[in-house]
Design a protein around this motif. Structure first.
Motif, PDB file in Angstrom:
ATOM      1  N   UNK A   1      19.344   7.813  -4.100  1.00 30.72           N
ATOM      2  CA  UNK A   1      20.568   7.601  -3.586  1.00 30.72           C
ATOM      3  C   UNK A   1      21.541   8.680  -3.375  1.00 30.72           C
ATOM      4  N   UNK A   2      22.683   8.375  -3.171  1.00 26.16           N
ATOM      5  CA  UNK A   2      23.818   9.427  -2.916  1.00 26.16           C
ATOM      6  C   UNK A   2      24.279   9.850  -4.034  1.00 26.16           C
ATOM      7  N   UNK A   3      24.010   9.467  -5.396  1.00 29.60           N
ATOM      8  CA  UNK A   3      24.417   9.996  -6.784  1.00 29.60           C
ATOM      9  C   UNK A   3      22.912  10.788  -7.352  1.00 29.60           C
ATOM     10  N   UNK A   4      22.104  10.908  -6.757  1.00 31.20           N
ATOM     11  CA  UNK A   4      21.091  11.547  -7.222  1.00 31.20           C
ATOM     12  C   UNK A   4      20.115  10.911  -7.954  1.00 31.20           C
ATOM     13  N   UNK A   5      20.196   9.481  -7.985  1.00 33.69           N
ATOM     14  CA  UNK A   5      19.293   8.501  -8.792  1.00 33.69           C
ATOM     15  C   UNK A   5      17.855   8.577  -7.755  1.00 33.69           C
ATOM     16  N   UNK A   6      16.849   8.674  -8.478  1.00 30.86           N
ATOM     17  CA  UNK A   6      15.589   8.734  -7.608  1.00 30.86           C
ATOM     18  C   UNK A   6      14.524   7.870  -8.220  1.00 30.86           C
ATOM     19  N   UNK A   7      13.867   7.122  -7.538  1.00 30.69           N
ATOM     20  CA  UNK A   7      12.487   6.317  -7.997  1.00 30.69           C
ATOM     21  C   UNK A   7      11.590   6.057  -7.198  1.00 30.69           C
ATOM     22  N   UNK A   8      10.114   6.480  -7.444  1.00 28.87           N
ATOM     23  CA  UNK A   8       9.030   6.358  -6.675  1.00 28.87           C
ATOM     24  C   UNK A   8       8.671   4.866  -6.798  1.00 28.87           C
ATOM     25  N   UNK A   9       8.408   4.269  -5.761  1.00 28.27           N
ATOM     26  CA  UNK A   9       8.064   2.653  -5.934  1.00 28.27           C
ATOM     27  C   UNK A   9       6.334   2.939  -5.316  1.00 28.27           C
ATOM     28  N   UNK A  10       5.588   2.415  -6.316  1.00 30.12           N
ATOM     29  CA  UNK A  10       4.269   2.711  -5.784  1.00 30.12           C
ATOM     30  C   UNK A  10       3.760   0.985  -5.464  1.00 30.12           C
ATOM     31  N   UNK A  11       2.378   0.925  -5.078  1.00 26.90           N
ATOM     32  CA  UNK A  11       1.938  -0.449  -4.830  1.00 26.90           C
ATOM     33  C   UNK A  11       2.187  -1.484  -5.797  1.00 26.90           C
ATOM     34  N   UNK A  12       2.596  -2.550  -5.327  1.00 22.11           N
ATOM     35  CA  UNK A  12       3.017  -3.720  -6.284  1.00 22.11           C
ATOM     36  C   UNK A  12       4.560  -3.661  -6.767  1.00 22.11           C
ATOM     37  N   UNK A  13       5.094  -2.456  -6.414  1.00 18.18           N
ATOM     38  CA  UNK A  13       6.694  -2.412  -6.594  1.00 18.18           C
ATOM     39  C   UNK A  13       7.564  -3.520  -5.863  1.00 18.18           C
ATOM     40  N   UNK A  14       8.453  -4.077  -6.349  1.00 16.41           N
ATOM     41  CA  UNK A  14       9.284  -4.912  -5.659  1.00 16.41           C
ATOM     42  C   UNK A  14      10.812  -4.635  -5.910  1.00 16.41           C
TER      43      UNK A  14
ATOM     44  N   UNK B   1       0.806  -1.208  -0.159  1.00 17.28           N
ATOM     45  CA  UNK B   1      -0.008  -0.080  -0.020  1.00 17.28           C
ATOM     46  C   UNK B   1       0.903   1.418  -0.018  1.00 17.28           C
ATOM     47  N   UNK B   2       0.243   2.122  -0.653  1.00 16.03           N
ATOM     48  CA  UNK B   2       0.890   3.644  -0.651  1.00 16.03           C
ATOM     49  C   UNK B   2       2.178   3.477  -1.577  1.00 16.03           C
ATOM     50  N   UNK B   3       3.205   4.663  -1.554  1.00  8.14           N
ATOM     51  CA  UNK B   3       4.419   4.842  -2.267  1.00  8.14           C
ATOM     52  C   UNK B   3       5.525   5.394  -1.412  1.00  8.14           C
TER      53      UNK B   3
END
Length: 240
Positions: free
Chosen positions: A199-212, A192-194
């Protein structure tokens, strides 16, 4: 594997790469169908099972394992009962566990295996209930918080005798945490949620419901959740 975190759904192999079915493998019936991440740690194996239609038997499973179904459906029958696991369902298989499995079409699973010789002794399969009751647990360290202290809850459904490897369900109210260096490996399946991981190199990802996804030991990442988050987790934490 990326040095900070890996999106296990986005990077999953295509089902067309499924290996030839070999149902006769009592030690590890999924062995012909596994594809692993490149992880430089002899204690851990993380990757995908790409299962074709077929069936098999696991007698005396050689490792502790968390399985999360990405796509398709797999039927599991153990001494503790059985279940049809569809996409989003999870199963914990302790070392020494036994079960029968069958797939009618195809199924894709994510796995996390603890490879050390750490016997549980008679523990049965754990079919993960995503709505299992949770109890209050610790919050992130105050010096890392960039927001109000969240309310966190947890239920550890399985742990090895040494407690080096464990799995369960956790939830939390929203919070923002500064980057920290992970002293453990953690697989997370968002129920549930997101959450936004940077990371420390600025790489960013939004992990939403069902992400693994997997955050490896040594990664330095921040956490930002602006809504309630509930997840299934698997953690390998071995003291240095």
């Amino acid at each position: 594997m990326y040095p900070t975190y890996t999106d296990l759904r986005a990077s999953a192999p295509n089902a067309s790469t499924i290996a030839q079915n070999d149902p006769v493998n009592g030690a590890d019936p999924f062995a012909p169908f596994r594809q692993s991440l490149a992880i430089d740690d002899p204690n851990l194996d993380v990757g995908w099972c790409l299962l074709p239609a077929g069936e098999g038997v696991a007698d005396d499973a050689p490792q502790h394992e968390l399985l999360v179904v990405l796509d398709g459906e797999i039927n599991i029958e153990g001494r503790e009962g059985g279940a049809s696991l569809r996409a989003g369902c999870s199963l914990i298989v302790p070392k020494g566990g036994s079960f029968r499995w069958s797939v009618g079409d195809q199924a894709k699973l994510v796995f996390m295996r603890y490879l050390a010789e750490d016997a549980q002794g008679g523990a049965g399969l754990v079919f993960v209930d995503p709505k299992v009751p949770l109890s209050p647990s610790g919050s992130p360290a105050a010096e890392l918080l960039l927001s109000d202290t969240p309310s966190c809850r947890n239920n550890t459904l399985y742990a090895t005798p040494s407690r080096h490897w464990s799995a369960g369900v956790w939830d939390s109210t929203p919070y923002h945490r500064a980057p920290m260096v992970y002293g453990h490996y953690e697989l997370m399946h968002i129920l549930e949620g997101s959450v936004r991981i940077t990371d420390d190199q600025g790489r960013a990802t939004t992990f939403e419901q069902d992400s693994i996804f997997l955050v490896p030991k040594g990664a330095k990442c921040s956490w930002l959740s602006e809504e309630h988050v509930r997840k299934v987790w698997g953690i390998l934490r071995i003291p240095s």
